[in-house]
Motif scaffolding. Structure first.
Motif, mmCIF file in Angstrom:
data_model
loop_
_atom_site.group_PDB
_atom_site.id
_atom_site.type_symbol
_atom_site.label_atom_id
_atom_site.label_comp_id
_atom_site.label_asym_id
_atom_site.label_seq_id
_atom_site.Cartn_x
_atom_site.Cartn_y
_atom_site.Cartn_z
ATOM 1 N N THR A 52 0.823 -1.203 0.000
ATOM 2 C CA THR A 52 0.000 0.000 0.000
ATOM 3 C C THR A 52 0.861 1.259 0.000
ATOM 4 O OG1 THR A 52 -1.760 1.166 1.196
ATOM 5 C CG2 THR A 52 -0.152 -0.009 2.515
ATOM 6 N N GLU A 103 -4.484 -3.797 -8.572
ATOM 7 C CA GLU A 103 -5.068 -2.983 -7.512
ATOM 8 C C GLU A 103 -6.431 -3.553 -7.114
ATOM 9 O OE1 GLU A 103 -6.665 1.575 -6.704
ATOM 10 O OE2 GLU A 103 -5.519 1.136 -8.525
ATOM 11 N N LEU A 132 -3.257 -1.601 -2.566
ATOM 12 C CA LEU A 132 -4.374 -0.723 -2.201
ATOM 13 C C LEU A 132 -3.817 0.671 -1.978
ATOM 14 C CD1 LEU A 132 -5.410 -3.650 -0.807
ATOM 15 C CD2 LEU A 132 -7.180 -2.136 0.037
ATOM 16 N N THR A 186 -5.053 -0.534 6.162
ATOM 17 C CA THR A 186 -5.435 -1.379 5.031
ATOM 18 C C THR A 186 -6.490 -2.400 5.441
ATOM 19 O OG1 THR A 186 -3.205 -1.140 4.143
ATOM 20 C CG2 THR A 186 -4.537 -2.926 3.248
#
Length: 566
Positions: free
Chosen positions: A319, A390, A414, A422
């Motif tokens: 992320t 993604e 993400l 997350t």
């Protein structure tokens, strides 16, 4: 201003009254600069004048004829500003910009330059004649397209392109040789400087080209405005875009070869109010570092990450914001586990680099080939490892979680600020907490920060306010610890930085965290537990690199947030 200096030159005995009278007569008839006329009459020499001006203004002097200024420094001040204020930038050290100026007491000019450059300005006094010669010398160099083209002699060749040009014949001015040479040399120069992106921007009366190097944009050239249409058309032809369509965004690709090295360019054309802006993303596979040990991981964090990607099933999520290096981290992980007995499949938007031995799919929303559709098809292709570019929605998240729970290793990204949040993001999407807890092996948050140039970095003293902002402890500021700041040299183009490194927050999801996720613990609790288990937050990892002398305090503050809740 110079009229006031005449009597003072008489007062200190540098000139005689008849010389001043003669210079004023020339000034009244021809105009121009009084001091310049005195120099040309031989009434005084430049060295004597510079010493006088330095004493008069209380500022150091500089002889512009005896120094060579880096073009990157010249570009900090636009030509029209240099001409308006009779000023030339001469060097830059970190946030300090040294400028040569005729009147160092012109505080309005200095404030204007400070605002334009966002740098602290230190004035050096010089003569009007020297400024004029320097402007002619340096700004002609920057603004001349011919000089830009002559600066690059690389053999740049467009690969898999030519039919489009032939179809256009002679109708399009973008095919004229000078423009072709300029575009080729612009791309070659960007590749040579290690740029990741080229921005070609159109304004009402000007055209600007900027390169993104180590995450920061630098202005590199200002082609003649009359060539705007030709340059934009040439780029669109190379990318196989519709040159007649200027109302909607377009995307394309260019394949080029520079000195036997193949490079892909991803091209995006966007309509703006004064014309199209074109951005070229440079995808140079030779610059792609897939060795995780060189990425900047702390040893314990790297150990956890390698263990997670070696597991036969579960999810590993990366992320961070756009441009933080997530794709490179995933490619590095895939390269690590890419062996003949492993079936690896990826869904990307778009595929940036082609990796041997890995089945890569380009997501295409127009034909309904979404991440979810690709992932669903992958599961019928007997995969061992699946990478999803993604996770954007519940459908993709649900399929990824189910794949992770049914014997597949799933890698994905993400957009969240840190690793603990997350987990909350997946739950907010609609994934059940117990499924998130069961499927997630590890979450990695990352940022890219600029490395200090090894050649010119210098020791820095951190003030009390800066230490407080960084969240440093007293033990971190012992005499044995040396902090560094950027200085600037030819190697780093005066920026003080050369290359980038990663800052990482690696959070393995163990039994305690799984239990907390199931019972709905909030992000702060998850973060505190992860830190107790040994996780380094982004700020902690950045501070370690600061103490190691790899990065500056400025980069720590710019890319990471304080851990007040830990």
């Amino acid at each position: 201003m110079n009229g006031e200096l005449g009597p003072k030159l008489l007062e200190v005995g540098l000139i005689r009254p008849e010389q001043l009278k003669k210079a004023r007569e020339i000034e009244s008839k021809q105009g121009g600069d009084l001091l310049g006329h005195l120099l040309r009459l031989g009434a005084l020499d430049e060295d004597s004048l510079l010493r006088f001006l330095s004493d008069h203004y209380g500022a150091p002097s500089v002889n512009l004829d005896q120094i060579e200024v880096d073009p990157d420094v010249i570009r900090l001040i636009p030509a029209e500003v240099a001409t308006k204020y009779s000023v030339i930038p001469i060097s830059r050290i970190g946030k300090q910009l040294m400028v040569a100026i005729v009147n160092p007491a012109n505080f309005f000019a200095l404030d204007d330059i400070k605002f334009i450059t966002n740098l602290e300005v230190e004035p050096f006094v010089t003569t009007e004649d020297q400024i004029r010669r320097a402007i002619d010398k340096y700004y002609d160099r920057i603004l001349s397209m011919a000089d830009v083209m002559r600066s690059m002699e690389e053999d740049l060749e467009v690969v898999d392109q030519g039919e489009e040009d032939a179809a256009l014949g002679e109708a399009e001015s973008g095919d004229q040789p000078p423009v072709v040479k300029f575009v080729n040399s612009m791309i070659a120069q960007a590749v040579k400087e290690g740029a990741s992106d080229i921005h070609v921007e159109t304004y009402e009366k000007s055209l600007r080209v900027r390169f993104r190097i180590d995450g920061t944009l630098y202005e590199r050239m200002n082609p003649p405005f009359k060539l705007k249409s030709a340059i934009l058309s040439r780029l669109k032809i190379m990318a196989s875009l519709d040159i007649a369509e200027k109302r909607v965004p377009q995307d394309g690709r260019i394949k080029i070869r520079i000195a036997a090295k193949k490079i892909d360019l991803r091209v995006s054309a966007l309509p703006c109010i004064f014309g199209e802006k074109i951005v070229l993303r440079i995808l140079d596979k030779s610059n792609l570092t897939l060795d995780l040990t060189q990425a900047g991981f702390q040893p314990s964090a790297l150990k956890h990450f390698l263990k997670a990607i070696a597991l036969p099933y579960g999810m590993v999520l990366v992320t961070g914001p756009t441009g933080s290096g997530k794709t490179t981290t995933l490619y590095s992980a895939l390269s690590r586990i890419n062996t003949a007995d492993v079936n690896i499949m990826t869904a990307e938007d778009p595929v940036e680099y082609n990796l041997d031995g890995i089945n890569q799919v380009n997501v295409n929303e127009a034909v309904k080939l979404t991440f979810a559709a690709a992932l669903r098809s992958f599961l019928r292709q007997d995969p061992n490892v699946v990478m999803v570019g993604e996770i954007r929605d519940l459908e993709t998240a649900s399929i990824a979680v189910k794949a992770a729970l049914t014997g597949h290793l799933v890698l994905s990204t993400l957009h969240t600020n840190d690793a603990p949040s997350t987990l909350a993001r997946l739950v907010d999407m609609g994934v059940e907490p117990f499924l998130v807890a069961s499927s997630t092996n590890l979450i990695l948050a990352q940022r890219l920060v600029r490395r200090l140039c090894k050649q010119c970095k210098r020791p820095a003293e951190l003030g009390a306010e800066l230490i407080e902002q960084l969240g440093l402890k007293e033990s971190d500021c012992m005499p044995a610890v040396t902090f560094y700041e950027p200085a600037g040299c030819e190697i780093c183009h005066g920026t003080g930085y050369k290359g980038r490194t990663g800052v990482y927050e690696v959070m393995p999801v163990g039994a305690a965290l799984r239990e907390m996720i199931v019972r709905g613990a909030h992000t702060g609790e998850l973060k505190s537990q992860a830190v107790r288990e040994g996780m380094l937050t982004l700020r902690m990892d950045a501070l370690l690199k600061l103490k190691e002398g790899l990065i500056s305090a400025e980069e720590v503050l710019k890319e990471t947030a304080r851990d007040d809740d830990v």
